[in-house]
Write an enzyme that holds these catalytic residues in place. Sequence first.
Site, PDB file in Angstrom:
ATOM      1  N   ASP A 158      25.212   4.449  75.904  1.00 11.67           N
ATOM      2  CA  ASP A 158      26.087   3.307  76.170  1.00 11.67           C
ATOM      3  C   ASP A 158      26.442   2.567  74.886  1.00 11.67           C
ATOM      4  O   ASP A 158      27.566   2.066  74.748  1.00 11.67           O
ATOM      5  CB  ASP A 158      25.420   2.361  77.177  1.00 11.67           C
ATOM      6  CG  ASP A 158      25.579   2.878  78.597  1.00 11.67           C
ATOM      7  OD1 ASP A 158      26.717   3.170  78.995  1.00 11.67           O
ATOM      8  OD2 ASP A 158      24.565   3.019  79.299  1.00 11.67           O
ATOM      9  N   HIS A 209      21.009   5.467  87.169  1.00 12.77           N
ATOM     10  CA  HIS A 209      21.921   6.615  87.262  1.00 12.77           C
ATOM     11  C   HIS A 209      21.386   7.702  88.190  1.00 12.77           C
ATOM     12  O   HIS A 209      22.153   8.548  88.645  1.00 12.77           O
ATOM     13  CB  HIS A 209      22.165   7.226  85.882  1.00 12.77           C
ATOM     14  CG  HIS A 209      22.950   6.343  84.960  1.00 12.77           C
ATOM     15  ND1 HIS A 209      24.261   6.014  85.178  1.00 12.77           N
ATOM     16  CD2 HIS A 209      22.596   5.698  83.827  1.00 12.77           C
ATOM     17  CE1 HIS A 209      24.694   5.218  84.213  1.00 12.77           C
ATOM     18  NE2 HIS A 209      23.697   5.002  83.375  1.00 12.77           N
ATOM     19  N   GLU A 259      22.437  -2.221  74.771  1.00 15.37           N
ATOM     20  CA  GLU A 259      23.352  -1.068  74.774  1.00 15.37           C
ATOM     21  C   GLU A 259      24.806  -1.508  74.890  1.00 15.37           C
ATOM     22  O   GLU A 259      25.641  -0.783  75.423  1.00 15.37           O
ATOM     23  CB  GLU A 259      22.976  -0.084  75.883  1.00 15.37           C
ATOM     24  CG  GLU A 259      22.693  -0.718  77.239  1.00 15.37           C
ATOM     25  CD  GLU A 259      22.184   0.287  78.270  1.00 15.37           C
ATOM     26  OE1 GLU A 259      22.156   1.491  78.001  1.00 15.37           O
ATOM     27  OE2 GLU A 259      21.832  -0.159  79.381  1.00 15.37           O
TER      28      GLU A 259
HETATM   29  C1  3PY Z   1      21.712   5.122  77.236  1.00 16.37           C
HETATM   30  O1  3PY Z   1      21.596   6.003  76.386  1.00 16.37           O
HETATM   31  O2  3PY Z   1      22.731   4.437  77.415  1.00 16.37           O
HETATM   32  C2  3PY Z   1      20.576   4.819  78.083  1.00 16.37           C
HETATM   33  O3  3PY Z   1      20.617   3.932  78.897  1.00 16.37           O
HETATM   34  C3  3PY Z   1      19.338   5.639  77.939  1.00 16.37           C
HETATM   35  O4  3PY Z   1      19.354   6.606  78.833  1.00 16.37           O
HETATM   36 MG    MG Z   2      22.523   3.188  79.217  1.00 14.92          MG
END
Ligand code: 3PY
Ligand code: MG
Length: 255
Positions: A178, A48, A152
Site C-alpha cells: 500500500d 484481505h 502505509e
Molecule cells: C501491505 O503491504 O500493504 C500490507 O498491508 C502488508 O501486507
Molecule cells: Mg496494506
Amino acid sequence: MQLPPNTFKSSLLKHHHQTGLFMGMNSPVSAEILATCGFDFLLIDAEHGLYDLPTLQAQLQAVAAYPVHGLVRPVSHDPALIRQLLGIGVQSLLVPMVNTAAQAHALVDAMHYPPRGSRGVGTGLERGARWNAADNYFDQVAERLCLVVQIESLEGLSNLDAICAVPGVDGVFIGPNDLAAAMGYLGQVRHPTVIDTIHSTLKRIRASGKAAGIFCAQPEHAGDWHNSGASFLALGADTALLRNAALQLRQRVAP
Ligand code: 3PY
Ligand code: MG
C-alpha cells in the site's frame, strides 16, 4: 486461572527479532499446521483474507496449543468489530491504514475498558475473559493486549512521529504494497524510492522507541530491514506459500 501471556508483546517491547506469517485461508486446520512450524507469530488476515468470527475464534483455539502467538488484522477500525475480536480472545491487533494520531488514540480507546477507554463489558459471554474463569480478569487484561498500527499511506508517513508517540501503540508495521501504491508506484515495492522511504521510516520508528515491523515476502531482504531497525517480520502469506510449493512440485515432474 490466568490469561495466557502475550509472548508476542513481551518480545516486541524488548525489540527481540520475531518472524511470522500472514494467514488468509480462514482454516483452523491450516492454522494448526502452520503453528507447528516454529514461527513466533501467525497473523490471521481479516482485512484481505476470508474471515468470519466463529472461524477466527477456531483458528485462535487451534494455535493456542502451540508456542506461537495468533494476531488478527481487522478489516476496519470500527470499535464494534474491535470489541468482537477482543471478545473471541484476540490479544494482539495489527490495524491497517492508521493515518493519524487521532485514529491511533481511537483504537486504544476501543481496546480498553473505562476509565482508560470505552470497551463494553460482556465477560461472561467472551472467550477473551475465558467466560469469567480468568481470575481478576480486569487486573490482567490491559497488559495482555497489544496494538500494532500499520503505516502505509502518505498521510500516515507525514504523521509518523505523532502516531509513534501515542501511549498504547506497541509497534508500528509498514505495509510496503500500500505504501508503494500511495507513493505512485503501484505494484513496485522494490522501486528504489520506495525502498529508501521504508528504510528511513523503519529508522524513525525505532528511534521513537516503538517496535518496528514490516511485511517481507522475500526472505533475502530480511537482513536489510533488520539493519534499519525492524524487529518483527511477516515472511509472506500462507496462500502464496501453498501456490508456490504446488507449482514447484509440479514443475519438477512436468516443467
Ligand atoms: C501491505 O503491504 O500493504 C500490507 O498491508 C502488508 O501486507
Ligand atoms: Mg496494506
